[in-house]
Design a protein around this motif. Structure first.
Motif: not given
Length: 282
Positions: A223-233
């Motif tokens: 879930d935390v990695s998904t937040i980081a990926m969302l910010a990058f995306f």
């Protein structure tokens, strides 16, 4: 029809059929969760990506008259399968809710539909990501050109200062990728690795019993990695697709080419490197 167009049409049809099937089986009585019945596809997709990379013949950038080949067919394929897969995983993941993000679907049918669509785009994401990873291992210079250099701060300061009209700043001789893009790449790479490792563990839990403590930690990291990926995306879409100055490079993600004028103006270091390696006409 060109080989690139034919490949794109076939892949689009395969994943469109998969998405329709995922929706249909969620809407029928005795709904089927694809993570249970088709779990093997999650583990087969990386192998297919690696195998496809082994069959791929890459083309290096080169100058052809008044245009420059920036992305070959393999780069376009890995970009869009990884990118569309990422986008749809974020959409379905947000719909299902995670961490502090509230769940947007509540009924059984919608929940199962989002889970099954998540499954379909997990397969697309893994294929595209492992296709890219294997291609990169086979030609390490493609990985190196994504990494920040010692010029990161000076180039980034002057690049964006120049865009904002700061008189003391001039456009630096950026390489194929801007130094700021290379820093963002590190975030994308780290979050992608964590999402894949934790995602595979979550998929494996549909097949074998896994310790509750391990799955709790796995879900948190996922879930935390998904937040980081969302910010990058979101940042990537804004700077690479929404800002008009990015449109020539966005176009190259479909055609493969940018103009020589664009390469000289925005990527002077890369253009100079191309001419030095003898890829430019005399």
């Amino acid at each position: 029809m060109s080989k690139r167009a034919l490949t794109s049409v076939i892949l689009a049809l395969v994943f469109a059929v998969g998405a329709v099937y995922a929706w249909q089986v969620a809407a029928t009585d005795g709904s089927e969760l694809l993570f249970d019945s088709g779990w093997w596809l999650v583990f087969a997709a990386p192998l297919v990506g690696i195998f496809a990379a082994g069959l791929t013949r890459r083309e290096d950038p080169r100058i052809e008259g008044d245009k420059v080949l920036r992305h070959d067919g393999a780069a376009i394929l890995e970009h869009w399968t990884h990118g569309i897969g990422t986008m749809m995983l974020l959409v379905t993941g947000i719909a299902l809710g995670f961490l502090f993000v509230p769940r947007l679907v509540s009924s059984g049918t919608w929940t199962w539909a989002m889970m099954n669509l998540h499954f379909v785009f997990v397969v697309m994401f893994l294929f595209g990501t492992f296709y890219y990873g294997a291609n990169t291992l086979l030609s390490a210079h493609r990985f190196k050109e994504h990494l920040p250099t010692k010029d990161f701060w000076e180039y980034t300061k002057n690049h964006y200062g120049h865009l904002l009209g700061v008189k003391s700043c001039t456009m630096p001789p950026e390489d194929k990728y801007f130094e700021s893009e290379k820093m963002a790449y590190i975030l994308a790479l780290a979050s992608t690795v964590l999402i894949i490792v934790t995602g595979l563990l979550k998929a494996l839990a549909h097949v074998v019993d896994m310790p509750a403590g391990l799955m709790g930690a796995t879900t948190l990291v996922h879930d935390v990695s998904t937040i980081a990926m969302l910010a990058f995306f979101l940042a990537h879409v804004f700077f690479a697709a929404i800002l008009p100055m990015s449109w020539p490079v966005l176009k190259s993600m479909f055609t493969g080419y940018v103009s020589v004028e664009q390469a000289k103006k925005e990527h002077a270091g890369w253009y100079k490197r191309l001419t030095k390696t003898g890829d430019a006409p005399e």
